[in-house]
Design a protein around this motif. Sequence first.
Motif, PDB file in Angstrom:
ATOM      1  N   VAL A  53      -2.625   3.423   5.136  1.00 55.34           N
ATOM      2  CA  VAL A  53      -2.089   2.891   4.148  1.00 55.34           C
ATOM      3  C   VAL A  53      -2.741   2.932   2.389  1.00 55.34           C
ATOM      4  CG1 VAL A  53      -2.088   0.755   5.296  1.00 55.34           C
ATOM      5  CG2 VAL A  53      -4.557   1.305   4.934  1.00 55.34           C
ATOM      6  N   ARG A  54      -2.892   2.844   1.388  1.00 52.47           N
ATOM      7  CA  ARG A  54      -3.820   3.329   0.275  1.00 52.47           C
ATOM      8  C   ARG A  54      -4.938   2.145   0.705  1.00 52.47           C
ATOM      9  NH1 ARG A  54      -5.276   5.554  -3.360  1.00 52.47           N
ATOM     10  NH2 ARG A  54      -4.676   6.386  -5.557  1.00 52.47           N
ATOM     11  N   ALA A  55      -6.033   2.722   0.134  1.00 51.24           N
ATOM     12  CA  ALA A  55      -6.887   1.793   0.146  1.00 51.24           C
ATOM     13  C   ALA A  55      -7.777   2.940  -1.314  1.00 51.24           C
ATOM     14  CB  ALA A  55      -7.923   1.978   1.148  1.00 51.24           C
ATOM     15  N   GLY A  56      -7.946   1.665  -2.563  1.00 44.05           N
ATOM     16  CA  GLY A  56      -8.379   2.199  -2.972  1.00 44.05           C
ATOM     17  C   GLY A  56      -8.759   3.202  -3.653  1.00 44.05           C
ATOM     18  N   ASP A  57      -9.287   4.874  -3.840  1.00 47.35           N
ATOM     19  CA  ASP A  57      -9.381   6.159  -4.420  1.00 47.35           C
ATOM     20  C   ASP A  57      -8.338   6.920  -2.897  1.00 47.35           C
ATOM     21  OD1 ASP A  57     -10.004   5.504  -6.055  1.00 47.35           O
ATOM     22  OD2 ASP A  57     -12.660   5.741  -6.464  1.00 47.35           O
ATOM     23  N   GLY A  58      -8.318   6.655  -1.876  1.00 51.07           N
ATOM     24  CA  GLY A  58      -8.181   7.728  -0.726  1.00 51.07           C
ATOM     25  C   GLY A  58      -6.876   6.592  -0.394  1.00 51.07           C
ATOM     26  N   ILE A  59      -6.600   7.043   1.154  1.00 51.42           N
ATOM     27  CA  ILE A  59      -5.901   6.653   2.026  1.00 51.42           C
ATOM     28  C   ILE A  59      -6.884   6.518   3.274  1.00 51.42           C
ATOM     29  CG2 ILE A  59      -3.934   7.312   3.685  1.00 51.42           C
ATOM     30  CD1 ILE A  59      -3.279   8.882   1.595  1.00 51.42           C
ATOM     31  N   GLU A  60      -6.707   5.207   4.064  1.00 52.19           N
ATOM     32  CA  GLU A  60      -7.275   4.961   4.833  1.00 52.19           C
ATOM     33  C   GLU A  60      -5.672   5.340   6.071  1.00 52.19           C
ATOM     34  OE1 GLU A  60     -10.375   1.522   4.300  1.00 52.19           O
ATOM     35  OE2 GLU A  60      -8.258   0.724   5.178  1.00 52.19           O
ATOM     36  N   VAL A  61      -6.960   5.784   6.776  1.00 49.33           N
ATOM     37  CA  VAL A  61      -6.092   5.641   8.822  1.00 49.33           C
ATOM     38  C   VAL A  61      -6.257   5.086   9.674  1.00 49.33           C
ATOM     39  CG1 VAL A  61      -5.051   7.533  10.478  1.00 49.33           C
ATOM     40  CG2 VAL A  61      -5.636   8.593   8.212  1.00 49.33           C
ATOM     41  N   ILE A  62      -5.807   3.871   9.811  1.00 52.08           N
ATOM     42  CA  ILE A  62      -6.155   2.992  10.951  1.00 52.08           C
ATOM     43  C   ILE A  62      -5.244   3.213  12.368  1.00 52.08           C
ATOM     44  CG2 ILE A  62      -6.038   1.475  10.944  1.00 52.08           C
ATOM     45  CD1 ILE A  62      -5.648   0.303   8.439  1.00 52.08           C
ATOM     46  N   GLY A  63      -6.132   3.451  13.564  1.00 50.20           N
ATOM     47  CA  GLY A  63      -5.564   4.176  14.652  1.00 50.20           C
ATOM     48  C   GLY A  63      -6.256   3.613  15.513  1.00 50.20           C
ATOM     49  N   THR A  64      -6.150   3.677  16.704  1.00 50.35           N
ATOM     50  CA  THR A  64      -5.990   3.698  18.154  1.00 50.35           C
ATOM     51  C   THR A  64      -6.128   4.792  19.441  1.00 50.35           C
ATOM     52  OG1 THR A  64      -4.606   2.627  19.166  1.00 50.35           O
ATOM     53  CG2 THR A  64      -6.054   0.820  18.025  1.00 50.35           C
TER      54      THR A  64
END
Length: 186
Positions: A53-64
Amino acid sequence: MAISDHNHCREIITKAVCGKGRKFSVVTHTVTPPHNPTSILGAWIINHQYEAVRAGDGIEVIGTYDINIWYSYNNNSQTDVAKETVSYVDLVPLSYVDPRHRASTEEVSAESTQEPNCVEATVSASGTSVAIRVEREFAVEMVAETKVCVRVSPNGCLDLDDKTFDFGGDTSEFDDLDPDLTDEEV
């Protein structure tokens, strides 16, 4: 570009890679098995799932992912497997961003260039838990609409249908090839 050349250029709106980034992480997780471990017999990671997901100045990778630890207890007389699901969020900064992209058209993606991997598992000093060191790496991309400027021929398009092209080379060297031969048979 000279002002007189302005009539020979066009701005085209197209989708393109407008941002890229990469991040390598080493993290430590603590797992507390139901029995006090004597020694670690194996540790592995399975069921890795993530999204970007797009977040601020970067991209967040959200996982498990699931951590599985095979360990012995009762002075190495019995074994068991401890399982724990871990959640994480890695913010991957974009090392390149096209400043002219249209933010409303952003699409982001992530690729796990190194799947989460247990590189070390040790029994804690207290003897009640296991410290798991995990490495992982992601490459991310942001695709969006952007403008590109192209030079146009003042004479318009050439009629390419009437042309024959000679790419050079002697094709007779391919006359003896077996068309039924596949890479698997080589």
